[in-house]
Write a protein that holds these residues in place. Structure first.
Motif, PDB file in Angstrom:
ATOM      1  N   LEU A  45      -1.122  22.972  -2.227  1.00 42.94           N
ATOM      2  CA  LEU A  45      -2.435  23.044  -2.786  1.00 42.94           C
ATOM      3  C   LEU A  45      -2.655  24.343  -3.358  1.00 42.94           C
ATOM      4  CD1 LEU A  45      -4.340  20.733  -0.263  1.00 42.94           C
ATOM      5  CD2 LEU A  45      -3.414  20.019  -2.284  1.00 42.94           C
ATOM      6  N   LEU A  46      -1.877  25.260  -3.537  1.00 43.26           N
ATOM      7  CA  LEU A  46      -2.033  26.493  -3.974  1.00 43.26           C
ATOM      8  C   LEU A  46      -2.452  26.588  -5.522  1.00 43.26           C
ATOM      9  CD1 LEU A  46      -1.885  29.569  -3.208  1.00 43.26           C
ATOM     10  CD2 LEU A  46       0.393  29.599  -4.341  1.00 43.26           C
ATOM     11  N   ASP A  47      -3.665  27.351  -5.780  1.00 44.82           N
ATOM     12  CA  ASP A  47      -4.248  27.408  -6.971  1.00 44.82           C
ATOM     13  C   ASP A  47      -4.586  25.858  -7.462  1.00 44.82           C
ATOM     14  OD1 ASP A  47      -3.916  29.915  -7.121  1.00 44.82           O
ATOM     15  OD2 ASP A  47      -1.653  29.718  -7.935  1.00 44.82           O
ATOM     16  N   VAL A  48      -5.154  24.917  -6.692  1.00 43.27           N
ATOM     17  CA  VAL A  48      -5.466  23.739  -7.059  1.00 43.27           C
ATOM     18  C   VAL A  48      -6.959  23.749  -7.197  1.00 43.27           C
ATOM     19  CG1 VAL A  48      -6.009  21.331  -6.668  1.00 43.27           C
ATOM     20  CG2 VAL A  48      -3.518  22.449  -6.179  1.00 43.27           C
ATOM     21  N   ALA A  49      -7.586  23.666  -8.376  1.00 44.30           N
ATOM     22  CA  ALA A  49      -8.861  23.753  -8.589  1.00 44.30           C
ATOM     23  C   ALA A  49      -9.766  22.550  -8.140  1.00 44.30           C
ATOM     24  CB  ALA A  49      -9.409  23.902 -10.193  1.00 44.30           C
ATOM     25  N   VAL A  50      -9.305  21.518  -8.407  1.00 48.20           N
ATOM     26  CA  VAL A  50      -9.907  20.306  -7.884  1.00 48.20           C
ATOM     27  C   VAL A  50      -8.933  19.045  -7.959  1.00 48.20           C
ATOM     28  CG1 VAL A  50     -12.539  20.431  -8.337  1.00 48.20           C
ATOM     29  CG2 VAL A  50     -10.976  19.780 -10.041  1.00 48.20           C
ATOM     30  N   ALA A  51      -8.926  18.187  -6.810  1.00 50.39           N
ATOM     31  CA  ALA A  51      -7.757  17.136  -7.055  1.00 50.39           C
ATOM     32  C   ALA A  51      -8.091  16.146  -6.144  1.00 50.39           C
ATOM     33  CB  ALA A  51      -6.355  17.847  -6.607  1.00 50.39           C
ATOM     34  N   LEU A  52      -7.599  14.911  -6.170  1.00 48.04           N
ATOM     35  CA  LEU A  52      -7.718  14.003  -5.198  1.00 48.04           C
ATOM     36  C   LEU A  52      -6.229  13.581  -4.739  1.00 48.04           C
ATOM     37  CD1 LEU A  52     -10.015  11.250  -6.975  1.00 48.04           C
ATOM     38  CD2 LEU A  52     -10.457  13.001  -5.244  1.00 48.04           C
ATOM     39  N   LEU A  53      -6.050  13.918  -3.435  1.00 50.45           N
ATOM     40  CA  LEU A  53      -4.706  13.739  -2.980  1.00 50.45           C
ATOM     41  C   LEU A  53      -4.251  12.576  -2.311  1.00 50.45           C
ATOM     42  CD1 LEU A  53      -1.892  15.290  -2.072  1.00 50.45           C
ATOM     43  CD2 LEU A  53      -3.126  16.336  -0.340  1.00 50.45           C
ATOM     44  N   PRO A  83      -3.477   3.384   1.017  1.00 57.83           N
ATOM     45  CA  PRO A  83      -3.000   4.884   1.185  1.00 57.83           C
ATOM     46  C   PRO A  83      -3.386   5.167   2.707  1.00 57.83           C
ATOM     47  CG  PRO A  83      -5.037   4.888   0.229  1.00 57.83           C
ATOM     48  CD  PRO A  83      -4.721   3.824  -0.158  1.00 57.83           C
ATOM     49  N   VAL A  84      -2.705   6.003   3.230  1.00 55.68           N
ATOM     50  CA  VAL A  84      -3.255   6.659   4.598  1.00 55.68           C
ATOM     51  C   VAL A  84      -4.486   7.076   4.527  1.00 55.68           C
ATOM     52  CG1 VAL A  84      -2.851   8.159   6.628  1.00 55.68           C
ATOM     53  CG2 VAL A  84      -1.030   7.160   5.413  1.00 55.68           C
ATOM     54  N   LYS A  85      -4.682   7.975   3.522  1.00 58.73           N
ATOM     55  CA  LYS A  85      -6.336   8.463   3.158  1.00 58.73           C
ATOM     56  C   LYS A  85      -6.133   9.213   1.733  1.00 58.73           C
ATOM     57  CE  LYS A  85      -5.019  12.902   5.543  1.00 58.73           C
ATOM     58  NZ  LYS A  85      -5.346  13.619   6.655  1.00 58.73           N
ATOM     59  N   ILE A  86      -7.366   9.489   1.520  1.00 55.43           N
ATOM     60  CA  ILE A  86      -7.511  10.106  -0.034  1.00 55.43           C
ATOM     61  C   ILE A  86      -8.295  11.353   0.373  1.00 55.43           C
ATOM     62  CG2 ILE A  86      -8.330  10.060  -2.431  1.00 55.43           C
ATOM     63  CD1 ILE A  86      -6.447   7.988  -1.803  1.00 55.43           C
ATOM     64  N   SER A  87      -7.683  12.460   0.059  1.00 56.42           N
ATOM     65  CA  SER A  87      -8.223  13.765   0.429  1.00 56.42           C
ATOM     66  C   SER A  87      -8.907  14.529  -0.924  1.00 56.42           C
ATOM     67  CB  SER A  87      -7.165  14.723   1.027  1.00 56.42           C
ATOM     68  OG  SER A  87      -6.760  14.450   2.014  1.00 56.42           O
ATOM     69  N   VAL A  88     -10.252  14.842  -0.852  1.00 58.08           N
ATOM     70  CA  VAL A  88     -10.786  15.602  -1.708  1.00 58.08           C
ATOM     71  C   VAL A  88     -10.393  16.923  -1.709  1.00 58.08           C
ATOM     72  CG1 VAL A  88     -12.879  16.273  -2.988  1.00 58.08           C
ATOM     73  CG2 VAL A  88     -12.579  13.671  -1.957  1.00 58.08           C
ATOM     74  N   VAL A  89      -9.845  17.575  -2.742  1.00 61.67           N
ATOM     75  CA  VAL A  89      -9.475  18.925  -2.544  1.00 61.67           C
ATOM     76  C   VAL A  89     -10.260  19.829  -3.525  1.00 61.67           C
ATOM     77  CG1 VAL A  89      -7.305  20.557  -2.946  1.00 61.67           C
ATOM     78  CG2 VAL A  89      -7.325  18.208  -2.088  1.00 61.67           C
ATOM     79  N   ILE A  90     -10.825  20.957  -3.349  1.00 57.85           N
ATOM     80  CA  ILE A  90     -11.444  21.729  -4.100  1.00 57.85           C
ATOM     81  C   ILE A  90     -11.084  23.313  -3.583  1.00 57.85           C
ATOM     82  CG2 ILE A  90     -13.929  22.554  -4.902  1.00 57.85           C
ATOM     83  CD1 ILE A  90     -14.984  20.017  -4.276  1.00 57.85           C
ATOM     84  N   ILE A 138      -8.960  21.145   1.502  1.00 59.55           N
ATOM     85  CA  ILE A 138      -9.377  19.893   1.625  1.00 59.55           C
ATOM     86  C   ILE A 138     -10.714  19.810   2.409  1.00 59.55           C
ATOM     87  CG2 ILE A 138      -8.975  17.651   3.027  1.00 59.55           C
ATOM     88  CD1 ILE A 138      -5.941  18.477   2.964  1.00 59.55           C
ATOM     89  N   VAL A 139     -11.862  19.044   1.462  1.00 61.74           N
ATOM     90  CA  VAL A 139     -12.963  19.157   1.731  1.00 61.74           C
ATOM     91  C   VAL A 139     -13.364  17.919   2.696  1.00 61.74           C
ATOM     92  CG1 VAL A 139     -15.591  18.951   0.886  1.00 61.74           C
ATOM     93  CG2 VAL A 139     -13.678  20.412  -0.184  1.00 61.74           C
ATOM     94  N   VAL A 140     -12.804  16.728   2.396  1.00 57.56           N
ATOM     95  CA  VAL A 140     -13.080  15.665   3.161  1.00 57.56           C
ATOM     96  C   VAL A 140     -11.926  14.428   2.805  1.00 57.56           C
ATOM     97  CG1 VAL A 140     -14.688  14.403   1.205  1.00 57.56           C
ATOM     98  CG2 VAL A 140     -14.996  13.893   3.547  1.00 57.56           C
ATOM     99  N   ASN A 141     -11.924  13.651   4.032  1.00 58.17           N
ATOM    100  CA  ASN A 141     -10.965  12.574   3.781  1.00 58.17           C
ATOM    101  C   ASN A 141     -11.482  11.075   3.771  1.00 58.17           C
ATOM    102  OD1 ASN A 141      -8.322  14.343   3.968  1.00 58.17           O
ATOM    103  ND2 ASN A 141      -8.958  14.778   6.001  1.00 58.17           N
ATOM    104  N   LEU A 142     -11.209  10.305   2.816  1.00 57.88           N
ATOM    105  CA  LEU A 142     -11.608   8.992   2.708  1.00 57.88           C
ATOM    106  C   LEU A 142     -10.548   7.967   2.793  1.00 57.88           C
ATOM    107  CD1 LEU A 142     -13.544  10.941   0.511  1.00 57.88           C
ATOM    108  CD2 LEU A 142     -15.079   8.993   1.206  1.00 57.88           C
ATOM    109  N   SER A 143     -10.882   6.596   2.869  1.00 59.11           N
ATOM    110  CA  SER A 143      -9.849   5.698   3.070  1.00 59.11           C
ATOM    111  C   SER A 143      -9.786   5.029   1.805  1.00 59.11           C
ATOM    112  CB  SER A 143     -10.420   4.533   4.063  1.00 59.11           C
ATOM    113  OG  SER A 143     -11.476   3.824   3.818  1.00 59.11           O
TER     114      SER A 143
END
Length: 218
Positions: free
Chosen positions: A151-159, A174-181, A185-190
């Motif tokens: 996640l290096l240098d990732v501004a925003v992404a859904l992982l 999926p196992v989960k969806i991670s909100v990356v800013i 990783i800011v929060v994980n959702l299903s």
């Protein structure tokens, strides 16, 4: 009222009370997102980013006076039939975009359940393809939950975290969806659509730019 409900109510009141200070800090000093999350950890709570209709004090509604989940899901529900028709018409043709749409729709058609979540996930993946936008930097997949994602240098992404090496462009379980800013990783959702909602809300709450190359999609 249960203790958990009382705690949430207190958090919402304090977030409302500090809203002006938070916005002033974000706009004037533009601190790193990690620093903002440490100052106001409630921003990591899904309930604090989105308003589910039970409380008017959530962050997105504080800024826009709009109920984000109700608005987005109702608009998706209204446009899904027409969008699916457009995607299928395009997928029936030849070309790189048509092939990509055909692959997404094939995976959708193979699902046993075609509920609102599978439809929204399909639409949100297919729309930027239809608009000829680059999703490679924003929609990311991690195939091993035990490994640290790159996640290096990732501004925003859904992982999207999956359990195998499936190279599918869309995952409905999926196992989960991670909100990356800002590489964090800011929060994980299903569910993918819920993660997209949280990302949308945080972009507004933190005054972030839309993902590069996906402005039409957003």
């Amino acid at each position: 009222m249960k203790k958990a409900d009382k705690n949430l109510e207190l958090i919402r009141k304090m977030m409302q009370k500090t809203f002006a200070l938070r916005q002033q800090t974000i706009v004037n000093t533009c601190p790193p997102v990690k620093e903002l999350m440490e100052l106001w950890p409630a921003l990591k709570m899904e309930s604090e980013v989105m308003c589910n209709g039970t409380c008017p004090w959530y962050e997105f509604q504080r800024i826009t006076n709009q109920n984000l989940p109700n608005t987005l899901y109702s608009e998706l529900d209204r446009h899904i039939p027409r969008l699916m028709t457009l995607f299928r018409q395009k997928a029936a043709k030849t070309g790189k975009t048509s092939d990509a749409l055909a692959e997404i729709l094939k995976i959708y058609d193979e699902q046993e359940l075609h509920d609102v979540h599978t439809k929204c996930t399909t639409i949100l993946h297919a729309l930027p393809v239809y608009l000829h936008e680059d999703v490679s930097g924003f929609f990311r997949t991690c195939t091993d939950i035990s490994d640290e994602p790159l996640l290096l240098d990732v501004a925003v992404a859904l992982l999207t975290v999956v359990t195998d090496n499936d190279r599918s462009p869309v995952h409905f379980q999926p196992v989960k969806i991670s909100v990356v800013i800002e590489s964090e990783i800011v929060v994980n959702l299903s569910r993918f659509a819920d993660a997209f909602l949280v990302m949308f809300g945080l972009i507004y709450a933190l005054h972030l730019s839309y993902p590069r190359g996906l402005t039409e999609h957003f």
